[in-house]
Write a protein that holds these residues in place. Structure first.
Motif, PDB file in Angstrom:
ATOM      1  N   PRO A  93      23.260  30.906  18.655  1.00 60.22           N
ATOM      2  CA  PRO A  93      23.826  30.698  17.316  1.00 60.22           C
ATOM      3  C   PRO A  93      22.910  29.801  16.489  1.00 60.22           C
ATOM      4  O   PRO A  93      22.177  28.978  17.037  1.00 60.22           O
ATOM      5  N   GLY A  94      22.935  29.974  15.185  1.00 61.55           N
ATOM      6  CA  GLY A  94      22.107  29.151  14.304  1.00 61.55           C
ATOM      7  C   GLY A  94      22.640  27.737  14.169  1.00 61.55           C
ATOM      8  O   GLY A  94      23.805  27.463  14.432  1.00 61.55           O
ATOM      9  N   ASP A  95      21.762  26.842  13.779  1.00 62.54           N
ATOM     10  CA  ASP A  95      22.109  25.446  13.489  1.00 62.54           C
ATOM     11  C   ASP A  95      22.801  24.718  14.631  1.00 62.54           C
ATOM     12  O   ASP A  95      23.792  24.027  14.421  1.00 62.54           O
ATOM     13  N   ARG A  96      22.286  24.890  15.819  1.00 65.41           N
ATOM     14  CA  ARG A  96      22.801  24.177  16.985  1.00 65.41           C
ATOM     15  C   ARG A  96      21.620  23.596  17.768  1.00 65.41           C
ATOM     16  O   ARG A  96      20.477  24.006  17.585  1.00 65.41           O
ATOM     17  N   ILE A  97      21.926  22.682  18.635  1.00 64.16           N
ATOM     18  CA  ILE A  97      20.944  22.152  19.578  1.00 64.16           C
ATOM     19  C   ILE A  97      21.357  22.661  20.948  1.00 64.16           C
ATOM     20  O   ILE A  97      22.502  22.466  21.368  1.00 64.16           O
ATOM     21  N   LEU A  98      20.436  23.331  21.597  1.00 63.23           N
ATOM     22  CA  LEU A  98      20.683  23.867  22.927  1.00 63.23           C
ATOM     23  C   LEU A  98      19.892  23.027  23.922  1.00 63.23           C
ATOM     24  O   LEU A  98      18.682  22.897  23.791  1.00 63.23           O
ATOM     25  N   ILE A  99      20.593  22.450  24.879  1.00 61.46           N
ATOM     26  CA  ILE A  99      19.957  21.633  25.909  1.00 61.46           C
ATOM     27  C   ILE A  99      19.954  22.463  27.184  1.00 61.46           C
ATOM     28  O   ILE A  99      21.005  22.905  27.646  1.00 61.46           O
ATOM     29  N   ASP A 100      18.778  22.693  27.708  1.00 62.95           N
ATOM     30  CA  ASP A 100      18.598  23.601  28.839  1.00 62.95           C
ATOM     31  C   ASP A 100      17.689  22.943  29.868  1.00 62.95           C
ATOM     32  O   ASP A 100      16.755  22.240  29.509  1.00 62.95           O
ATOM     33  N   GLN A 101      17.964  23.199  31.145  1.00 64.13           N
ATOM     34  CA  GLN A 101      17.118  22.663  32.207  1.00 64.13           C
ATOM     35  C   GLN A 101      16.502  23.795  33.013  1.00 64.13           C
ATOM     36  O   GLN A 101      17.201  24.742  33.375  1.00 64.13           O
ATOM     37  N   ILE A 102      15.220  23.668  33.266  1.00 69.19           N
ATOM     38  CA  ILE A 102      14.477  24.607  34.096  1.00 69.19           C
ATOM     39  C   ILE A 102      13.812  23.794  35.209  1.00 69.19           C
ATOM     40  O   ILE A 102      13.276  22.717  34.948  1.00 69.19           O
ATOM     41  N   VAL A 103      13.848  24.305  36.420  1.00 68.94           N
ATOM     42  CA  VAL A 103      13.223  23.624  37.549  1.00 68.94           C
ATOM     43  C   VAL A 103      11.952  24.374  37.931  1.00 68.94           C
ATOM     44  O   VAL A 103      11.976  25.589  38.119  1.00 68.94           O
ATOM     45  N   LEU A 104      10.871  23.637  38.018  1.00 71.03           N
ATOM     46  CA  LEU A 104       9.568  24.190  38.372  1.00 71.03           C
ATOM     47  C   LEU A 104       9.173  23.712  39.761  1.00 71.03           C
ATOM     48  O   LEU A 104       8.912  22.518  39.953  1.00 71.03           O
TER      49      LEU A 104
END
Length: 181
Positions: A93-104
């Motif tokens: 969705p527009g105008d949001r902050i998405l916090i995402d975690q990726i493990v390497l």
């Protein structure tokens, strides 16, 4: 699960402010934290802070690499969808902050890696990277955000206080996507 919000108490430090595409997304910043995945298997947990914009018409993939100083090829790399595919970029969705975690996952015994973290977005169907621009509007080399990595000083991620109460919206969007709707 990723977190969807409208504001952060503080901006990730150091901030990135990298814009991908023509207003599709911005990478506000990301935190890197050392994480042992299993005995003898080190890894990095990278928390991304995306500012959603107009979105993308296709589902984009994320690449995350650690390139050691003086090397031409990554010491570690993962290619995946942001949110591990739970919320495709075409549905952000527009105008949001998405916090995402990726493990390497890192190579076994990689206790002394130094070099850079390289990250960006690309279209998996065409293998073309999404154009990336710095805060001044200059296109970044290789369409990627590059940050120095010093293994001895990998910071612990600060805790961010979230406001906005949009996580229920995110859960519903993920549930609809998983149902194929």
């Amino acid at each position: 699960l990723p977190v969807l919000t409208t504001t952060l108490e503080q901006t990730p430090a150091p901030a990135s402010h990298v814009r991908f595409g023509d207003g599709a997304f911005s990478l506000l910043g990301y935190d890197v934290q050392r994480q042992d995945l299993a005995p003898g298997q080190p890894g990095l947990r990278v928390t991304y802070y995306w500012q959603t914009g107009r979105g993308a018409p296709q589902d984009l993939s994320l690449f995350l690499q650690v390139v050691e100083a003086g090397a031409n090829t990554p010491a570690a790399q993962i290619d995946t969808f942001p949110t591990y595919g739970a919320l495709p970029t075409r549905l952000w969705p527009g105008d949001r902050i998405l916090i995402d975690q990726i493990v390497l996952p890192l190579p076994p015994g990689a206790d002394s890696l130094s070099g850079a973290i390289v990250t960006g977005l690309y279209d998996r169907a065409t293998m073309v990277r999404m154009p990336a621009y710095d805060q001044a509007g200059e296109r970044l080399a290789n369409d990627a955000e590059i940050r120095a990595l010093l293994a001895a000083t990998l910071p612990l991620s600060p805790t961010y206080t979230l406001r906005g109460g949009t996580n229920e919206v995110l859960r519903n969007m993920i549930a609809k996507n998983l149902q194929g709707k």
